[in-house]
Design an enzyme around this catalytic site. Structure first.
Site, PDB file in Angstrom:
ATOM      1  N   HIS A   1       0.794  -1.280  -0.188  1.00 52.38           N
ATOM      2  CA  HIS A   1       0.005   0.121   0.001  1.00 52.38           C
ATOM      3  C   HIS A   1       0.976   1.265  -0.099  1.00 52.38           C
ATOM      4  CE1 HIS A   1      -3.456   2.597   0.759  1.00 52.38           C
ATOM      5  NE2 HIS A   1      -2.956   3.061   1.814  1.00 52.38           N
TER       6      HIS A   1
ATOM      7  N   ASP B   1      10.328   3.320 -20.516  1.00 46.42           N
ATOM      8  CA  ASP B   1      10.672   3.140 -21.947  1.00 46.42           C
ATOM      9  C   ASP B   1      12.203   2.759 -22.079  1.00 46.42           C
ATOM     10  OD1 ASP B   1      12.262   5.434 -22.058  1.00 46.42           O
ATOM     11  OD2 ASP B   1      10.414   6.646 -22.676  1.00 46.42           O
TER      12      ASP B   1
ATOM     13  N   HIS C   1       9.641  16.409 -16.431  1.00 52.05           N
ATOM     14  CA  HIS C   1      10.494  15.083 -16.314  1.00 52.05           C
ATOM     15  C   HIS C   1      11.522  15.294 -15.121  1.00 52.05           C
ATOM     16  CE1 HIS C   1      11.415  11.408 -18.018  1.00 52.05           C
ATOM     17  NE2 HIS C   1      12.587  11.881 -18.406  1.00 52.05           N
TER      18      HIS C   1
ATOM     19  N   TYR D   1       8.555   9.782 -23.576  1.00 55.19           N
ATOM     20  CA  TYR D   1       8.184  10.105 -22.214  1.00 55.19           C
ATOM     21  C   TYR D   1       7.094   9.243 -21.919  1.00 55.19           C
ATOM     22  CZ  TYR D   1      10.972  14.203 -22.701  1.00 55.19           C
ATOM     23  OH  TYR D   1      12.059  15.083 -22.994  1.00 55.19           O
ATOM     24  N   ALA D   2       7.060   7.978 -22.258  1.00 59.26           N
ATOM     25  CA  ALA D   2       6.054   6.922 -21.840  1.00 59.26           C
ATOM     26  C   ALA D   2       6.114   6.334 -20.586  1.00 59.26           C
ATOM     27  CB  ALA D   2       6.187   5.645 -22.935  1.00 59.26           C
ATOM     28  N   ASN D   3       7.201   6.824 -19.735  1.00 59.66           N
ATOM     29  CA  ASN D   3       7.237   6.347 -18.337  1.00 59.66           C
ATOM     30  C   ASN D   3       6.266   6.905 -17.424  1.00 59.66           C
ATOM     31  OD1 ASN D   3      10.187   5.705 -19.460  1.00 59.66           O
ATOM     32  ND2 ASN D   3      10.407   8.051 -19.236  1.00 59.66           N
TER      33      ASN D   3
END
Length: 129
Positions: A20, A28, A99, A121-123
């Protein structure tokens, strides 16, 4: 022997240790290596697998409270790409930040799953609910 769901033992082990409010990074192919956190590298060739592939695989058994992404994702990608990510994260609050700030959250994650995604920037950082 597992027959369905996630089959990769390293990913299963990592997910089992997220509790939790802990965080997990899905990154990426160009995301930097972070020696202080466990990294499971799933990259094979460009876009196999992608960040969304991993997200879709873990989402049925991983309660996501919120997600952080880089605000540059919105600027650098097409409306179609942004819509695919929004659909995959439907129902989950997503917070966009620069970022540089996003990367400051990474060291406190339980681990990182690296993909071969070529989307800019798919992170994402998932916080467990």
């Amino acid at each position: 022997m597992l027959k369905t769901g996630i089959l990769n033992p390293n990913v299963l082990s990592l997910l089992a240790r997220v509790r939790h409010t802990n965080t997990l990074v899905i990154a990426d192919r160009g995301f930097p290596y972070w020696p202080q956190i466990e990294t499971v590298d799933l990259s094979l060739v460009d876009d196999i697998p992608t960040v969304l592939d991993v997200l879709r695989a873990i989402r049925p058994n991983f309660r996501i409270g919120r997600v952080w992404m880089a605000e540059e994702f919105q600027r650098e990608n097409t409306a179609e790409t942004r819509a695919r990510f929004a659909a995959a994260l439907e129902g989950v609050p997503v917070f966009f930040e620069p970022h540089v700030e996003f990367k400051k959250r990474v060291p406190s994650a339980v681990g990182l799953i690296r993909t071969a995604d070529t989307v800019q920037y798919a992170n994402m950082i998932l916080e467990s609910a």
